[in-house]
Design a protein around this motif. Structure first.
Motif, PDB file in Angstrom:
ATOM      1  N   LEU A 111       0.884  -1.158   0.000  1.00 21.81           N
ATOM      2  CA  LEU A 111       0.000   0.000   0.000  1.00 21.81           C
ATOM      3  C   LEU A 111       0.923   1.207   0.000  1.00 21.81           C
ATOM      4  O   LEU A 111       1.800   1.319   0.865  1.00 21.81           O
ATOM      5  N   ALA A 112       0.773   2.089  -0.953  1.00 22.04           N
ATOM      6  CA  ALA A 112       1.729   3.193  -1.089  1.00 22.04           C
ATOM      7  C   ALA A 112       1.002   4.482  -1.421  1.00 22.04           C
ATOM      8  O   ALA A 112      -0.115   4.479  -1.951  1.00 22.04           O
ATOM      9  N   VAL A 113       1.662   5.606  -1.130  1.00 17.88           N
ATOM     10  CA  VAL A 113       1.125   6.920  -1.456  1.00 17.88           C
ATOM     11  C   VAL A 113       2.291   7.871  -1.704  1.00 17.88           C
ATOM     12  O   VAL A 113       3.343   7.761  -1.082  1.00 17.88           O
ATOM     13  N   ALA A 114       2.092   8.784  -2.652  1.00 21.61           N
ATOM     14  CA  ALA A 114       3.104   9.811  -2.904  1.00 21.61           C
ATOM     15  C   ALA A 114       2.999  10.905  -1.847  1.00 21.61           C
ATOM     16  O   ALA A 114       1.912  11.224  -1.372  1.00 21.61           O
ATOM     17  N   VAL A 115       4.147  11.485  -1.479  1.00 20.89           N
ATOM     18  CA  VAL A 115       4.196  12.592  -0.522  1.00 20.89           C
ATOM     19  C   VAL A 115       4.424  13.869  -1.326  1.00 20.89           C
ATOM     20  O   VAL A 115       5.423  13.997  -2.038  1.00 20.89           O
ATOM     21  N   GLU A 122       4.611  19.600  -5.673  1.00 17.55           N
ATOM     22  CA  GLU A 122       5.947  18.996  -5.816  1.00 17.55           C
ATOM     23  C   GLU A 122       5.985  17.659  -5.105  1.00 17.55           C
ATOM     24  O   GLU A 122       5.539  17.530  -3.960  1.00 17.55           O
ATOM     25  N   THR A 123       6.530  16.656  -5.771  1.00 20.36           N
ATOM     26  CA  THR A 123       6.674  15.333  -5.165  1.00 20.36           C
ATOM     27  C   THR A 123       7.929  15.305  -4.309  1.00 20.36           C
ATOM     28  O   THR A 123       9.038  15.504  -4.804  1.00 20.36           O
ATOM     29  N   LEU A 124       7.734  15.067  -3.009  1.00 18.14           N
ATOM     30  CA  LEU A 124       8.851  15.051  -2.068  1.00 18.14           C
ATOM     31  C   LEU A 124       9.343  13.640  -1.762  1.00 18.14           C
ATOM     32  O   LEU A 124      10.449  13.465  -1.256  1.00 18.14           O
ATOM     33  N   GLY A 125       8.517  12.631  -2.048  1.00 21.83           N
ATOM     34  CA  GLY A 125       8.895  11.261  -1.742  1.00 21.83           C
ATOM     35  C   GLY A 125       7.674  10.367  -1.754  1.00 21.83           C
ATOM     36  O   GLY A 125       6.680  10.651  -2.434  1.00 21.83           O
ATOM     37  N   SER A 126       7.730   9.293  -0.992  1.00 21.31           N
ATOM     38  CA  SER A 126       6.616   8.347  -0.959  1.00 21.31           C
ATOM     39  C   SER A 126       6.657   7.530   0.320  1.00 21.31           C
ATOM     40  O   SER A 126       7.702   7.413   0.984  1.00 21.31           O
ATOM     41  N   LEU A 127       5.486   6.964   0.676  1.00 16.82           N
ATOM     42  CA  LEU A 127       5.348   6.048   1.816  1.00 16.82           C
ATOM     43  C   LEU A 127       4.950   4.684   1.285  1.00 16.82           C
ATOM     44  O   LEU A 127       4.064   4.577   0.418  1.00 16.82           O
ATOM     45  N   TRP A 128       5.573   3.641   1.829  1.00 19.82           N
ATOM     46  CA  TRP A 128       5.295   2.274   1.390  1.00 19.82           C
ATOM     47  C   TRP A 128       5.026   1.397   2.607  1.00 19.82           C
ATOM     48  O   TRP A 128       5.802   1.409   3.566  1.00 19.82           O
ATOM     49  N   VAL A 129       3.939   0.624   2.547  1.00 14.35           N
ATOM     50  CA  VAL A 129       3.561  -0.266   3.638  1.00 14.35           C
ATOM     51  C   VAL A 129       3.463  -1.689   3.106  1.00 14.35           C
ATOM     52  O   VAL A 129       2.805  -1.938   2.079  1.00 14.35           O
ATOM     53  N   VAL A 130       4.134  -2.626   3.758  1.00 17.51           N
ATOM     54  CA  VAL A 130       4.047  -4.041   3.382  1.00 17.51           C
ATOM     55  C   VAL A 130       2.644  -4.546   3.720  1.00 17.51           C
ATOM     56  O   VAL A 130       2.180  -4.411   4.862  1.00 17.51           O
TER      57      VAL A 130
END
Length: 539
Positions: free
Chosen positions: A211-215, A220-228
């Motif tokens: 499960l992921a989302v862009a930050v 401006e895209t600063l990064g992303s979050l990723w959850v197993v």
């Protein structure tokens, strides 16, 4: 939580970017947010705030100082040095601190620096915040979480006991970099195009879905979050992850501001090191160079195009970013600074063997910068000096080397062009000495040629450069040796040369070489400057 004070703010900024002109309540006064003055709006009640007096000259800042004090603010910042004691007296009467920044300081940069400095004493490190956030998201969502930057580097990861991890997560944490693969790249493209959290399939049998989302912040895209995702995520996992992305954006912006502040302070400190106005021991510690006795070398980079180009400032700033990126990749923490259109970098020499590795680094930067900026770039490397206390010497050498470079030789170390550098240094030392310029023998020869259309100067110089060999001079001039002899006799008779006197020959040759070095040494747009001057700089 520690509340920063005026003293903390001045300490963080090193005392050079912001100066205290008056502090009637002392420097232990707590400071809060940094505000920009708006002349069309009333001042808000803002206890502890620092007000940037945009558009208000120091000489007439008295009413603003009184109003800011009444609003509970801690300090007012003016630009430039106030004339007379009036503004200081007004600040003391109002009981509010008066700070000053340089006349040429841009208000948006001052706001960034002061905001970052005011937050530096109150907040934990950005890295610690990100790890704490990763743990909080992992607990709220129900799966192991990683926070990444746009280049797929892992900035932080959760350590909640009992949560399942897979092979990609293990490899990513070990290298702090997401393993590269075509399938992975496609997932990132899909994620960065989406506005909401996405559920992404497992890449292979050794891994689990995500499960992921862009930050993002301001588009401006600063990064992303990723959850197993092993199938046991909470029912509101997507909502919780979206909320986590908002918090991550704030932390990443704060980290960027802190990094910008650190770079600015490092660049400002390096400028003062190169000017010879900084304490070498203290500067070495802050620049990560130990006790400051390790050998260092200064490298100078500059675009070779016309200095009057309309985008010259933008090109110089982009060159600064390119030089900084390459130097940080090689040496880790590093300071670069832009001064008068030239980017200076301090190259540590501990463990380096001679100048070869420094020169290869400079050549790589010049090649990359030339392609990226689409203008030729040149690099001069100064001498290797024993510590920061001699950095000004290496910087002076690097400036002179820049003036010696050509399209055929865009990079050089001072030792490789020592003769040319020495001539340029002599030109500076000679200055306007009459006996070596306007009143010199060489000047008489040039004047005679100009008045009568003769070629005595060219002939005399060719003869001297041929070691006083007539045949060699004639060959260089593509004339018969008798022609060469005739011109030299005429030069003796009509310009008063005594070519039989070795001292006369030495002075004549020196005048000619200095004149040539001075003329060609200023065509590149670079000039050597005294070490204690004030310069326009960026970092």
């Amino acid at each position: 939580m520690h509340s920063p004070t005026l003293s903390d703010l001045l300490d963080v900024l090193g005392g050079s970017s912001v100066r205290a002109l008056a502090a009637p309540r002392g420097l232990a006064v707590s400071v809060g947010e940094v505000l920009l003055y708006d002349g069309d709006a009333a001042l808000p009640e803002a206890p502890g705030a620092v007000l940037l007096a945009v558009g208000v000259r120091a000489a007439v800042a008295g009413p603003l100082l009184a109003a800011a004090a009444e609003a509970g603010m801690a300090a007012v910042v003016v630009r430039g040095a106030p004339e007379g004691h009036g503004p200081v007296a007004a600040a003391e009467r109002a009981g509010i601190a008066l700070l000053a920044v340089d006349e040429d300081a841009a208000w948006h940069r001052v706001h960034l620096l002061l905001s970052s400095a005011a937050g530096a004493g109150a907040a934990p490190t950005a890295s610690g915040d990100l790890f704490a956030l990763a743990d909080a998201i992992a607990a709220a969502v129900g799966g192991a979480t990683a926070i990444e930057d746009p280049r797929q580097r892992i900035l932080a990861y959760s350590t909640v006991p009992g949560q399942t991890v897979d092979e990609d997560r293990r490899q990513g944490i070990l290298g702090l970099q997401v393993p590269d693969s075509p399938q992975n790249a496609e997932q990132y493209r899909t994620l960065f195009a989406a506005e909401t959290p996405l559920r992404l399939p497992a890449l292979d049998g050794d891994n689990l879905p995500r499960l992921a989302v862009a930050v993002r912040a301001g588009g401006e895209t600063l990064g992303s979050l990723w959850v197993v995702d092993e199938g046991t995520l909470c029912a509101d996992a997507e909502q919780a992850l979206a909320q986590g992305a908002s918090t991550a954006a704030l932390l990443l912006l704060r980290a960027r501001a802190a990094q910008e502040l650190s770079r600015h302070l490092g660049g400002d400190l390096l400028r003062r090191v190169l000017d010879g106005t900084a304490d070498a021991a203290g500067a070495a510690h802050r620049l990560g160079l130990g006790a400051g006795s390790d050998p260092v070398r200064v490298a100078a980079f500059a675009p070779a195009g016309p200095s009057a180009a309309p985008d010259v400032e933008r090109t110089a700033l982009r060159l600064l970013d390119l030089v900084r990126l390459q130097c940080e990749a090689r040496y880790g923490r590093h300071a670069c600074v832009l001064v008068d259109g030239v980017v200076y970098a301090l190259l540590p020499a501990a463990g380096e063997r001679g100048a070869a590795r420094h020169q290869r680094l400079a050549e790589d930067i010049v090649e990359r910068a030339g392609h990226a900026l689409r203008v030729p770039v040149r690099a001069g490397l100064g001498s290797l000096v024993p510590g920061l206390v001699r950095a000004t010497d290496s910087r002076d050498d690097a400036d002179l080397v820049l003036r010696c470079l050509t399209a055929e030789r865009p990079v050089a170390v001072v030792d490789d062009v020592r003769a040319r550098v020495t001539l340029l240094r002599l030109v500076e030392l000679v200055g306007e000495r009459r006996e070596l310029t306007s009143d010199g023998t060489w000047a008489r020869v040039l004047a005679h040629d100009a008045a009568h259309g003769t070629e005595y100067a060219r002939t005399v110089l060719a003869w001297l450069e041929a070691g006083c060999d007539m045949a060699g001079a004639a060959k260089a001039l593509a004339v018969h040796p008798n022609t060469c002899r005739y011109r030299l006799r005429q030069a003796r008779d009509q310009a008063g040369l005594d070519l039989d006197d070795p001292d006369e020959r030495l002075v004549l040759w020196l005048q000619a070489r200095l004149a040539a070095a001075g003329a060609s040494g200023t065509t590149s747009g670079q000039r050597s400057q005294s070490p204690n001057r004030r310069s326009q700089s960026a970092s």
